[in-house]
Write a protein that holds these residues in place. Structure first.
Motif, PDB file in Angstrom:
ATOM      1  N   VAL A  50      14.982   8.909  36.104  1.00  0.00           N
ATOM      2  CA  VAL A  50      13.710   8.721  35.991  1.00  0.00           C
ATOM      3  C   VAL A  50      12.967   9.506  37.349  1.00  0.00           C
ATOM      4  O   VAL A  50      13.637   8.960  38.447  1.00  0.00           O
ATOM      5  N   SER A  51      12.102  10.197  37.240  1.00  0.00           N
ATOM      6  CA  SER A  51      11.419  10.762  38.686  1.00  0.00           C
ATOM      7  C   SER A  51      10.658  10.043  39.171  1.00  0.00           C
ATOM      8  O   SER A  51      10.325   8.848  38.875  1.00  0.00           O
ATOM      9  N   GLY A  52      10.396  10.242  40.586  1.00  0.00           N
ATOM     10  CA  GLY A  52       9.183   9.283  41.429  1.00  0.00           C
ATOM     11  C   GLY A  52       8.077   9.103  40.682  1.00  0.00           C
ATOM     12  O   GLY A  52       7.342   7.914  41.043  1.00  0.00           O
ATOM     13  N   SER A  53       7.568   9.981  39.776  1.00  0.00           N
ATOM     14  CA  SER A  53       6.331   9.926  39.264  1.00  0.00           C
ATOM     15  C   SER A  53       6.509   8.968  38.017  1.00  0.00           C
ATOM     16  O   SER A  53       5.489   8.897  37.206  1.00  0.00           O
ATOM     17  N   GLY A  54       7.481   8.642  37.814  1.00  0.00           N
ATOM     18  CA  GLY A  54       7.710   7.888  36.392  1.00  0.00           C
ATOM     19  C   GLY A  54       8.154   8.478  34.854  1.00  0.00           C
ATOM     20  O   GLY A  54       7.897   7.964  34.006  1.00  0.00           O
ATOM     21  N   MET A  55       8.413   9.756  35.416  1.00  0.00           N
ATOM     22  CA  MET A  55       8.897  10.539  33.982  1.00  0.00           C
ATOM     23  C   MET A  55      10.402  10.734  33.729  1.00  0.00           C
ATOM     24  O   MET A  55      10.988  10.804  34.931  1.00  0.00           O
TER      25      MET A  55
END
Ligand SMILES: Nc1ccn([C@@H]2O[C@H](COP(=O)(O)OP(=O)(O)OP(=O)(O)O)[C@@H](O)[C@H]2O)c(=O)n1
Ligand SMILES: C[C@](O)(CO)[C@H](O)COP(=O)(O)O
Length: 233
Positions: A144-149
């Motif tokens: 999961v990316s830092g932006s929650g994706m």
């Protein structure tokens, strides 16, 4: 079993237990009236395979741990040493006190480790050069990316949750720790340090009950496990 065929064990117990959120460090909380760390040490202390145990604790806890070790009649704890800021530094300090050719590293907060699994991990290390206990993951794991994706979904069939104990030739593990320190590399377990030295590490299937007591709900599970052990015991 002669001394040469036996293993030294570093049990790390110098963490603060911040995720548990208790005033007392989690490894000293009582389960069935006995500190968690003593439950863990007893498993190794009773095994003929184990030659010596080095316990790594907070500097302020050395004395009370020595008292408990005497009280519970443990015979194989040869040294209690103060740990470091991170788990990696604590392990290294323990390794410096080990006298055997092979060493196992274990978290003090994994009291439900079974002797058969310890033995299996050690025997595999003798054959493969290094080995860790682990269990296949049960959930689907996402990156999961830092932006929650969601970025990726690794194939679950190749994913294992890594436990302790982890077994190594002492000289390999010392070298791996010293190289990591020189490179400023911080790993979350010992096998990571050994892997980056190009040393293959085998995985041995462990048990889902070998939990690392980390958050408050783990304590409830641990109390349940002990009760169940008594009933079956
Ligand atoms: N500086 C440290 C940090 C951790 N550990 C030990 O490493 C094991 C696994 O670490 P973890 O469960 O993360 O313990 P804590 O660091 O105490 O927990 P938290 O991260 O919640 O503070 C524990 O037995 C812990 O005592 C250690 O010996 N020295
Ligand atoms: C070594 C370990 O227990 C393997 O699962 C784990 O990586 C320790 O991590 P922690 O963040 O110190 O709990």
């Amino acid at each position: 079993m002669d001394t040469q065929n036996r293993v030294g064990v570093v049990v790390v117990s110098a963490g603060r237990g911040s995720r548990m959120g208790t005033r007392e460090s989690k490894q000293y909380l009582l389960l069935e009236n006995k500190p968690i760390i003593m439950h863990t040490l007893e498993v190794f202390d009773r095994m003929p395979l184990v030659h010596e145990i080095v316990l790594v604790t907070g500097a302020e806890d050395v004395e009370r741990c020595a008292g408990w070790i005497a009280h519970y009649g443990l015979r194989k704890v040869v040294n209690i040493v103060p740990g470091g800021k991170e788990r990696q530094q604590s392990v290294y300090k323990g390794l410096l006190e080990i006298s055997t050719e092979w060493v196992m590293v274990h978290d003090g907060v994994r009291p439900f480790i079974e002797p058969e699994r310890i033995e299996a991990c050690y025997q595999k290390a003798l054959l493969a050069g290094a080995a860790v206990l682990a269990v296949p993951v049960k959930d689907t794991i996402k990156q999961v990316s830092g932006s929650g994706m969601i970025e990726a979904t690794p194939d679950r069939r190749s994913l294992w949750a890594i436990h302790t104990p982890q077994a190594f030739r002492l000289s390999d593990l010392l070298k791996a720790h010293e190289q990591a320190e020189a490179d400023g590399f911080a790993g979350t377990d010992d096998s990571m340090l050994v892997e980056r030295m190009g040393i293959p590490v085998a995985v041995v299937e462990g048990s889902y009950t070998n939990i690392k007591i980390t958050t408050p709900e783990d304590l409830e599970y641990a109390a349940f496990m002990l009760k169940r052990g008594e009933r079956e015991g």
